[in-house]
Design an enzyme around this catalytic site. Structure first.
Site, PDB file in Angstrom:
ATOM      1  CB  SER A  82      47.550  41.552  55.789  1.00  0.00           C
ATOM      2  OG  SER A  82      46.461  41.146  54.152  1.00  0.00           O
ATOM      3  CG  PHE A 113      47.885  40.536  42.101  1.00  0.00           C
ATOM      4  CD1 PHE A 113      47.970  39.696  40.957  1.00  0.00           C
ATOM      5  CD2 PHE A 113      49.033  41.202  41.893  1.00  0.00           C
ATOM      6  CE1 PHE A 113      48.413  38.757  40.113  1.00  0.00           C
ATOM      7  CE2 PHE A 113      50.041  40.605  40.060  1.00  0.00           C
ATOM      8  CZ  PHE A 113      49.755  39.860  40.051  1.00  0.00           C
ATOM      9  CB  SER A 144      39.679  32.566  40.694  1.00  0.00           C
ATOM     10  OG  SER A 144      39.460  31.090  41.451  1.00  0.00           O
ATOM     11  CB  THR A 174      36.710  29.472  42.359  1.00  0.00           C
ATOM     12  OG1 THR A 174      36.633  30.887  42.754  1.00  0.00           O
ATOM     13  CG2 THR A 174      37.806  29.017  43.194  1.00  0.00           C
ATOM     14  CE1 TYR A 203      40.227  34.136  46.179  1.00  0.00           C
ATOM     15  CE2 TYR A 203      39.553  32.043  45.450  1.00  0.00           C
ATOM     16  CZ  TYR A 203      40.126  33.104  45.518  1.00  0.00           C
ATOM     17  OH  TYR A 203      41.006  33.092  44.449  1.00  0.00           O
ATOM     18  CE  LYS A 211      39.550  36.237  43.688  1.00  0.00           C
ATOM     19  NZ  LYS A 211      40.552  37.854  43.088  1.00  0.00           N
ATOM     20  CE1 TYR A 236      45.203  35.944  37.635  1.00  0.00           C
ATOM     21  CE2 TYR A 236      46.033  34.927  39.535  1.00  0.00           C
ATOM     22  CZ  TYR A 236      45.620  36.161  39.010  1.00  0.00           C
ATOM     23  OH  TYR A 236      45.915  37.821  38.355  1.00  0.00           O
ATOM     24  CG  PHE A 237      42.815  26.789  35.123  1.00  0.00           C
ATOM     25  CD1 PHE A 237      41.952  25.302  35.320  1.00  0.00           C
ATOM     26  CD2 PHE A 237      42.049  27.793  34.794  1.00  0.00           C
ATOM     27  CE1 PHE A 237      40.453  26.148  34.950  1.00  0.00           C
ATOM     28  CE2 PHE A 237      40.905  28.173  34.096  1.00  0.00           C
ATOM     29  CZ  PHE A 237      40.127  26.963  33.967  1.00  0.00           C
ATOM     30  CG  LEU A 254      48.497  19.023  46.822  1.00  0.00           C
ATOM     31  CD1 LEU A 254      48.669  18.311  48.016  1.00  0.00           C
ATOM     32  CD2 LEU A 254      48.311  18.862  45.229  1.00  0.00           C
ATOM     33  CG  ASP A 295      38.197  19.497  47.633  1.00  0.00           C
ATOM     34  OD1 ASP A 295      38.268  21.008  47.535  1.00  0.00           O
ATOM     35  OD2 ASP A 295      39.081  18.879  48.226  1.00  0.00           O
TER      36      ASP A 295
END
Length: 340
Positions: free
Chosen positions: A35, A81, A125, A127, A150, A154, A178-179, A201, A298
């Protein structure tokens, strides 16, 4: 060879982890519903490794196919993942993210329990830290209210793992926070392959560099950072892949129930302008960009304290920002060549 199931194994980080697992003497088995990935990744994996990696096409929310995979393969562990991961989209379609990201973990844990498979590495993450009060962030840094659905999935998935381990069930789990993964395999056979407009980015930078995108927008240059743009910890995807191999190996020495968390980053913060200048240096191109308004949600700056993973898993990032940008650019050039 010990078999490790990689859910979402045809995706960006999953495919690179499949390479790292094979190089470490494991046999990866992939499940992916494609997907948010392309079957061309399997072709790239074959070119790099010289072999067909077994792949099941299916959804991790489908208990039937998950049961079949565990029945047909004697697995010694799982790296999970598979999840939707676009921060912006999650704010517009929260139920899509809660349903998929949480349900797939629940199905996986039930299947692992049924088949007596104990070892799990979970893709988490940074985040979960939100905008931290102190930098760099340690694993002990308090998690904050998530900036997006999202990020909240996590946090919830981490909590589910803690509860499952605390229930004394036979589960040994590591959550890797993760970063910002960037880069590609040095062969340029696999790399990040965003479908549609990139939300990250570096793919936007390389697509602008090659002419697919007209210009890059930098969201805000008036933040409290060295040059006014947001700061992130950019880690090469192959370094990240190797952290998963270290984590799986670490779990083999642990007696269930067991749970731990590790930051996976370089320990360095780089601004958006650092990325643009680094890209211009490695590509020899001048990047067409403009400064736009700040983007809602952000985080201003975040980077990792990597002491724990350096010491306990004997893992350290090997690639610097320019090397990762070079590999991203070479991957973009290979993609453009193949599509021309």
């Amino acid at each position: 060879m010990e078999k490790i199931l990689i859910t979402g194994g045809a995706g960006y980080i999953g495919s690179h982890t499949a390479v790292a697992l094979l190089e470490a003497g494991y046999q990866p088995i992939i499940i992916d519903d494609f997907s948010n990935s392309e079957k061309s990744a399997l072709l790239g994996l074959k070119k790099i490794t010289g072999q067909d990696i077994p792949c099941y096409e299916g959804d991790c929310n489908d208990a039937e196919i998950m049961d079949r995979i565990f029945t047909e393969n004697k697995l010694s562990g799982v790296i999970h993942f598979a999840a939707f991961k676009a921060v912006g989209e999650s704010s517009m379609l929260p139920l899509k993210y809660y349903t998929n990201n949480i349900s797939s973990l629940l199905v996986l844990l039930a299947t692992m329990n049924k088949h007596n498979v104990e070892n799990l590495v979970f893709s988490s993450s940074c985040t979960v830290y939100g905008q931290p009060d102190k930098l760099p962030v340690k694993e002990s840094t308090p998690r904050k209210k998530a900036e997006s659905p999202y990020g909240n999935t996590k946090k919830i998935c981490e909590d589910i793992l803690v509860d499952q381990v605390n229930s004394k069930v036979a589960l040994s789990a590591i959550a890797l926070r993760y970063f910002n993964p960037i880069g590609a395999h040095t062969s340029s056979e696999i790399g990040e392959l965003p479908l549609g407009v990139p939300s990250n980015l570096v793919p936007f930078v390389t697509q602008t560099g090659v002419g697919i995108r007209k210009e890059l927008t930098v969201f805000g240059d008036d933040y409290d950072t060295p040059d006014g743009t947001c700061v992130r910890d950019y880690i090469h995807v192959m370094d990240l892949a190797e952290a998963h191999v270290k984590a799986i190996s670490h779990l083999k020495g642990k007696e269930a129930p067991f749970y731990d968390i590790f930051n996976v980053g370089t320990g360095n913060g780089n601004t958006v302008m650092d990325v643009i200048k680094g890209f211009e240096k490695v590509s020899g191109k001048s990047l067409n960009y403009k400064v736009g308004p700040r983007r809602p949600g952000d985080v201003v700056k975040v980077w990792a304290d990597t002491t724990k993973i350096n010491q306990e898993l004997n893992w350290k990032a090997r690639f610097n920002l320019e090397e990762a940008l070079r590999d991203s650019w070479n991957w973009q050039l290979a993609l453009s060549k193949n599509n021309s």
